[in-house]
Design a protein around this motif. Structure first.
Motif, PDB file in Angstrom:
ATOM      1  N   ALA A  68    -106.295 -46.991  66.448  1.00  0.00           N
ATOM      2  CA  ALA A  68    -107.064 -46.027  67.247  1.00  0.00           C
ATOM      3  C   ALA A  68    -107.025 -46.257  68.757  1.00  0.00           C
ATOM      4  O   ALA A  68    -107.546 -45.441  69.514  1.00  0.00           O
ATOM      5  CB  ALA A  68    -108.516 -46.010  66.770  1.00  0.00           C
ATOM      6  N   HIS A  69    -106.434 -47.369  69.188  1.00  0.00           N
ATOM      7  CA  HIS A  69    -106.322 -47.569  70.636  1.00  0.00           C
ATOM      8  C   HIS A  69    -105.263 -48.614  70.957  1.00  0.00           C
ATOM      9  O   HIS A  69    -105.366 -49.758  70.537  1.00  0.00           O
ATOM     10  CB  HIS A  69    -107.659 -48.019  71.229  1.00  0.00           C
ATOM     11  CG  HIS A  69    -107.561 -48.395  72.677  1.00  0.00           C
ATOM     12  ND1 HIS A  69    -107.309 -47.461  73.665  1.00  0.00           N
ATOM     13  CD2 HIS A  69    -107.655 -49.588  73.328  1.00  0.00           C
ATOM     14  CE1 HIS A  69    -107.259 -48.061  74.839  1.00  0.00           C
ATOM     15  NE2 HIS A  69    -107.464 -49.355  74.670  1.00  0.00           N
ATOM     16  N   THR A  70    -104.257 -48.194  71.711  1.00  0.00           N
ATOM     17  CA  THR A  70    -103.232 -49.158  72.108  1.00  0.00           C
ATOM     18  C   THR A  70    -102.480 -48.668  73.339  1.00  0.00           C
ATOM     19  O   THR A  70    -102.762 -47.582  73.867  1.00  0.00           O
ATOM     20  CB  THR A  70    -102.259 -49.444  70.934  1.00  0.00           C
ATOM     21  OG1 THR A  70    -101.352 -50.480  71.314  1.00  0.00           O
ATOM     22  CG2 THR A  70    -101.466 -48.204  70.541  1.00  0.00           C
ATOM     23  N   HIS A  71    -101.606 -49.519  73.816  1.00  0.00           N
ATOM     24  CA  HIS A  71    -100.718 -49.193  74.937  1.00  0.00           C
ATOM     25  C   HIS A  71     -99.350 -49.701  74.490  1.00  0.00           C
ATOM     26  O   HIS A  71     -98.956 -50.819  74.831  1.00  0.00           O
ATOM     27  CB  HIS A  71    -101.172 -49.898  76.216  1.00  0.00           C
ATOM     28  CG  HIS A  71    -102.660 -49.787  76.465  1.00  0.00           C
ATOM     29  ND1 HIS A  71    -103.213 -48.689  77.056  1.00  0.00           N
ATOM     30  CD2 HIS A  71    -103.680 -50.618  76.173  1.00  0.00           C
ATOM     31  CE1 HIS A  71    -104.531 -48.851  77.123  1.00  0.00           C
ATOM     32  NE2 HIS A  71    -104.843 -50.016  76.591  1.00  0.00           N
ATOM     33  N   VAL A  72     -98.644 -48.921  73.687  1.00  0.00           N
ATOM     34  CA  VAL A  72     -97.480 -49.457  72.966  1.00  0.00           C
ATOM     35  C   VAL A  72     -96.350 -50.023  73.832  1.00  0.00           C
ATOM     36  O   VAL A  72     -95.755 -51.030  73.457  1.00  0.00           O
ATOM     37  CB  VAL A  72     -96.912 -48.473  71.914  1.00  0.00           C
ATOM     38  CG1 VAL A  72     -97.832 -48.361  70.714  1.00  0.00           C
ATOM     39  CG2 VAL A  72     -96.608 -47.116  72.521  1.00  0.00           C
ATOM     40  N   THR A 217    -109.965 -42.637  76.943  1.00  0.00           N
ATOM     41  CA  THR A 217    -110.290 -43.508  78.076  1.00  0.00           C
ATOM     42  C   THR A 217    -110.948 -44.804  77.598  1.00  0.00           C
ATOM     43  O   THR A 217    -111.325 -44.926  76.435  1.00  0.00           O
ATOM     44  CB  THR A 217    -111.224 -42.769  79.066  1.00  0.00           C
ATOM     45  OG1 THR A 217    -111.405 -43.550  80.239  1.00  0.00           O
ATOM     46  CG2 THR A 217    -112.591 -42.482  78.461  1.00  0.00           C
ATOM     47  N   HIS A 218    -111.046 -45.792  78.508  1.00  0.00           N
ATOM     48  CA  HIS A 218    -111.760 -47.048  78.221  1.00  0.00           C
ATOM     49  C   HIS A 218    -113.193 -46.903  78.727  1.00  0.00           C
ATOM     50  O   HIS A 218    -113.384 -46.613  79.905  1.00  0.00           O
ATOM     51  CB  HIS A 218    -111.135 -48.215  78.991  1.00  0.00           C
ATOM     52  CG  HIS A 218    -109.725 -48.541  78.611  1.00  0.00           C
ATOM     53  ND1 HIS A 218    -108.649 -48.191  79.371  1.00  0.00           N
ATOM     54  CD2 HIS A 218    -109.224 -49.229  77.548  1.00  0.00           C
ATOM     55  CE1 HIS A 218    -107.537 -48.647  78.808  1.00  0.00           C
ATOM     56  NE2 HIS A 218    -107.847 -49.274  77.704  1.00  0.00           N
ATOM     57  N   LEU A 219    -114.180 -47.153  77.884  1.00  0.00           N
ATOM     58  CA  LEU A 219    -115.567 -47.048  78.336  1.00  0.00           C
ATOM     59  C   LEU A 219    -116.378 -48.287  77.959  1.00  0.00           C
ATOM     60  O   LEU A 219    -116.283 -48.777  76.832  1.00  0.00           O
ATOM     61  CB  LEU A 219    -116.248 -45.814  77.731  1.00  0.00           C
ATOM     62  CG  LEU A 219    -115.737 -44.421  78.163  1.00  0.00           C
ATOM     63  CD1 LEU A 219    -116.592 -43.348  77.519  1.00  0.00           C
ATOM     64  CD2 LEU A 219    -115.718 -44.263  79.669  1.00  0.00           C
ATOM     65  N   ALA A 254    -112.400 -45.864  74.023  1.00  0.00           N
ATOM     66  CA  ALA A 254    -112.014 -47.196  73.572  1.00  0.00           C
ATOM     67  C   ALA A 254    -113.078 -48.196  74.002  1.00  0.00           C
ATOM     68  O   ALA A 254    -113.595 -48.104  75.118  1.00  0.00           O
ATOM     69  CB  ALA A 254    -110.659 -47.575  74.150  1.00  0.00           C
ATOM     70  N   HIS A 255    -113.387 -49.117  73.121  1.00  0.00           N
ATOM     71  CA  HIS A 255    -114.288 -50.246  73.338  1.00  0.00           C
ATOM     72  C   HIS A 255    -115.767 -49.937  73.081  1.00  0.00           C
ATOM     73  O   HIS A 255    -116.288 -50.319  72.052  1.00  0.00           O
ATOM     74  CB  HIS A 255    -114.086 -50.887  74.711  1.00  0.00           C
ATOM     75  CG  HIS A 255    -112.703 -51.434  74.890  1.00  0.00           C
ATOM     76  ND1 HIS A 255    -112.171 -52.364  74.038  1.00  0.00           N
ATOM     77  CD2 HIS A 255    -111.724 -51.132  75.785  1.00  0.00           C
ATOM     78  CE1 HIS A 255    -110.934 -52.645  74.403  1.00  0.00           C
ATOM     79  NE2 HIS A 255    -110.634 -51.899  75.464  1.00  0.00           N
ATOM     80  N   CYS A 256    -116.474 -49.314  74.032  1.00  0.00           N
ATOM     81  CA  CYS A 256    -117.923 -49.090  73.875  1.00  0.00           C
ATOM     82  C   CYS A 256    -118.619 -50.377  73.413  1.00  0.00           C
ATOM     83  O   CYS A 256    -119.405 -50.361  72.465  1.00  0.00           O
ATOM     84  CB  CYS A 256    -118.212 -47.954  72.902  1.00  0.00           C
ATOM     85  SG  CYS A 256    -117.669 -46.362  73.546  1.00  0.00           S
ATOM     86  N   THR A 305    -105.861 -51.960  67.993  1.00  0.00           N
ATOM     87  CA  THR A 305    -105.375 -53.299  68.358  1.00  0.00           C
ATOM     88  C   THR A 305    -105.484 -53.523  69.861  1.00  0.00           C
ATOM     89  O   THR A 305    -105.422 -54.653  70.317  1.00  0.00           O
ATOM     90  CB  THR A 305    -103.883 -53.456  67.997  1.00  0.00           C
ATOM     91  OG1 THR A 305    -103.143 -52.430  68.673  1.00  0.00           O
ATOM     92  CG2 THR A 305    -103.669 -53.349  66.506  1.00  0.00           C
ATOM     93  N   ASP A 306    -105.636 -52.434  70.631  1.00  0.00           N
ATOM     94  CA  ASP A 306    -105.473 -52.456  72.083  1.00  0.00           C
ATOM     95  C   ASP A 306    -104.015 -52.841  72.364  1.00  0.00           C
ATOM     96  O   ASP A 306    -103.218 -53.010  71.438  1.00  0.00           O
ATOM     97  CB  ASP A 306    -106.464 -53.413  72.757  1.00  0.00           C
ATOM     98  CG  ASP A 306    -106.801 -52.954  74.182  1.00  0.00           C
ATOM     99  OD1 ASP A 306    -106.106 -52.069  74.718  1.00  0.00           O
ATOM    100  OD2 ASP A 306    -107.773 -53.487  74.768  1.00  0.00           O
ATOM    101  N   GLY A 307    -103.669 -52.974  73.631  1.00  0.00           N
ATOM    102  CA  GLY A 307    -102.266 -53.218  73.972  1.00  0.00           C
ATOM    103  C   GLY A 307    -101.797 -54.572  73.472  1.00  0.00           C
ATOM    104  O   GLY A 307    -102.583 -55.521  73.380  1.00  0.00           O
TER     105      GLY A 307
HETATM  106 ZN   LIG Z   1    -106.866 -50.597  76.279  1.00  0.00          ZN
END
Ligand SMILES: [Zn+2]
Length: 659
Positions: A68-72, A217-219, A254-256, A305-307
């Motif tokens: 659900a969130h990454t920077h491949v 976005t990252h929040l 992403a995050h919260c 996984t995030d980046g």
């Molecule tokens: Zn990220």
């Protein structure tokens, strides 16, 4: 009999639908890009015939995992810089390297690598945010994976855009072009509230609404971010982005990590999706997201996984297990986030968080055929209990490994069969990645050699080469000097009063110069308050050129940069041998004496407590002028009645530094 393309038989089907229906032995029929039937094997084979029948041999057949969130593309920066704080990692390493290396080719290679890794580990859909997102989309579609691809927009110049207007235009064009792609959902990605202005956030929200695409976005990732937000805008992160219109878009946050119950409710009412990223939050010590509270509220929370530069892999099996474990530890309750719920987050809930729940995330008739087979027979997963439905989820979440995934299908097309990737050439990708790593290594080795190049890498620095005349004397009483400033020969142009905090960084090799972090708190003497704070970073290279009686003529090359980060950031980034902090109360006059301007500084050293110093300073770009000023400085010393003061070297900092 109805004919379909593929029938999976003899499978343990975990549908991950509303009822968490399981079928064993189960079967799934696929035609074109979609699932046309799922059920007990006998029912399906009685109704459908297929061109290809796949005997699953009792393997688990389930929906592909949703990252659900990454920077491949950051696979190519994996392992580049670790064990650093978020700001040092991001501003000190990732962004400078990205400015230098990130290109459309880099992004395509990084994406292809990430696709190979993700297909191998059973991921069929991911949600990305990076630069040159069009190239991420192209490489992803070529690999056959499904993705939400968010073009980054932020206030800093980026590798793919000189300004935010550029990146916004790029995002618009990207979304327009990819809007109806069968695998790619284009999106806009304002990086984070702290890397965007309110104007940027509003513009991206409008763009997302105009095309009805997600906004990713990252929040509220760190407590630091939330504290800053409160200080600067008087509210926490979620109300702030709501004010900028982000919650009117299909938001993927992403995050919260640092959100309260009220903010969770706000996100829920807006239909926002959240990506929980346990590895990234643990590795960067960002804190623990209130995952149970979010799930109990009914929020769509996926797992990401995030980046790969902050994880460092794209392994969703590991991520799901970690999410379950962390939730238990944080709530001090082993019944928190049980296996079925954890797996739901990585499948159906994740797809819903990405606003593509109608397409993927479960094995249900009408959904796209995004399916994986997981072998649960290896040693590390034996034996198998069938007593309760939950046994199967426990096997997947607590014991299965990504390497147990044997087959992957996305949108009805095979991407991996019997552990063989069908759309990507791993050996080729690995060789190209090794090549890039060599170049980045060389770049960083070069940069880390000098303080100057590290300063320049942060961006925004300016060089100033100048001569400086400087005299410094220790005095006992400030009053006579202040009195002498009223003499008719001295014309005061401007006067200021501030508290100055200096931190000097010393390096092993003195030829590197000294780095000074200076923060000036300007004081309004009438109101007695600090009116303005200014922070600067100066790299000072000093060469002593000549000495008149007590005046010193220096030639300095100085690099000045605005210090937008904290002192702690610079200490961790530059890693000085020693750092010395000095605080002084400074009265500064800009005066004219015999048609020449000088700065007169009257300092009271408060930390360390060294008393009062008078300093006369003038800077010039010509040597001849400098010599003339040195003469005038002698006269000024006498005029200010400080002739009796004990002259100190120009760098009493060094003396203090040696203590
Ligand atoms: Zn990220």
């Amino acid at each position: 009999m109805q004919n379909v393309d593929t029938i999976f038989i003899n499978a343990f089907v975990l549908t991950m639908d509303d009822q968490l229906t399981q079928y064993f032995p189960g079967a799934v029929a696929v035609k074109g890009d979609s699932i046309v039937a799922v059920g007990h094997e006998g029912d399906i084979t009685g109704e459908y015939s297929a061109d290809e029948t796949v005997n699953c041999n009792g393997k688990v057949l389930m929906p592909g995992l949703i990252n659900a969130h990454t920077h491949v593309p950051m696979t190519l920066l994996r392992g580049l810089a670790d064990d650093l704080r978020l700001d040092v990692w991001l501003m000190g390493y990732m962004m400078p390297v990205e400015r230098e290396f990130v290109s459309p080719e880099f992004v395509r290679l990084g994406t292809s690598l990430a696709c190979a890794e993700q297909i191998r580990s059973g991921v069929t859909t991911f949600n990305d945010m990076y630069y040159f997102e069009e190239d991420v989309a192209t490489a992803t579609a070529d690999a056959g994976m499904r993705a939400v691809c968010g073009q980054t927009v932020m206030k800093f110049p980026a590798p793919d855009a000189a300004s935010y207007e550029d990146s916004l235009a790029k995002a618009r064009e990207f979304i327009r072009k990819w809007k109806d792609h069968p695998l790619i959902v284009p999106a806009v990605s304002p990086h984070a509230p702290y890397t965007c202005t309110a104007e940027i956030l509003r513009a991206t929200a409008e763009l997302a609404r105009e095309f009805d695409v997600p906004l990713h976005t990252h929040l509220a990732e760190t407590a630091f971010e939330v504290d800053n937000m409160r200080n600067e805008n008087g509210m926490p992160v979620i109300p702030y982005v709501k004010k900028q219109g982000l919650l009117d878009a299909k938001l993927i946050a992403a995050h919260c990590v640092h959100v309260d119950v009220g903010e969770i409710r706000t996100l829920l009412h807006a239909g926002a999706g959240v990506s929980h990223n346990p590895s990234s939050n643990l590795k960067l010590a960002s804190g623990f997201a209130p995952v149970m509270k979010m799930l109990e509220a009914g929020l769509h929370v996926g797992i990401g996984t995030d980046g790969p530069a902050s994880n460092n892999d794209l392994d969703m099996f590991e991520e799901v297990r970690l999410a379950a474990f962390v939730a238990k530890a944080v709530t001090n309750d082993p019944t928190s986030l049980p296996a079925p719920q954890a797996l739901l987050m990585a499948t159906r809930l994740g797809a819903q968080a990405l606003h593509i729940g109608h397409l993927t995330g479960s094995v249900e008739t009408g959904k796209r055929a995004d399916l994986i087979l997981v072998d649960v027979s290896p040693l590390h997963n034996a034996p198998s209990f069938k007593r309760a439905a939950d046994n199967a989820y426990a096997q997947i979440v607590y014991a299965s490994k990504s390497t147990d995934v044997s087959d992957v299908m996305v949108n009805g097309k095979w991407l991996m069969r019997e552990h063989q990737l069908l759309t990507l050439n791993e050996a080729e990708l690995l060789a190209q990645a090794a090549d890039i790593a060599k170049k980045i290594d060389a770049f960083l080795i070069e940069r880390e050699q000098s303080v100057l190049s590290k300063l320049i890498a942060l961006g925004g620095s300016l060089e100033q080469e100048s001569f400086e005349v400087q005299v410094k004397v220790k005095i006992t009483e400030p009053a006579p000097i202040i009195q002498a400033m009223k003499r008719p020969e001295v014309e005061v142009i401007r006067q200021r009063h501030y508290r100055e905090h200096d931190a000097y960084f010393f390096f092993d090799d003195p030829s590197q110069g000294r780095l000074r972090y200076r923060e000036d708190d300007f004081i309004d003497d009438i109101k007695g308050i600090v009116t303005n704070v200014r922070a600067r970073l100066t790299l000072i290279g000093v060469k002593r050129e000549g000495k008149f009686e007590r005046e010193v003529l220096l030639s300095r090359s100085r690099y000045i940069a605005p210090a937008s980060q904290s002192l702690r950031f610079y200490r961790e980034y530059f890693k000085p041998r020693a750092a010395v902090t000095i605080e002084k109360d400074r009265r500064r006059w800009l005066i004219r004496y015999k048609d020449t301007e000088f700065f007169i500084n009257l300092d009271q050293m408060t930390e360390p407590q060294l008393g009062y110093f008078l300093e006369i300073k003038s800077r010039t770009w010509s040597r001849k002028d400098a010599e003339h000023k040195a003469q005038l400085t002698s006269e000024l010393i006498a005029l200010l009645d400080a002739s009796g003061g004990e002259a100190v070297t120009e760098d009493y900092i060094d003396i203090v530094g040696e203590r």
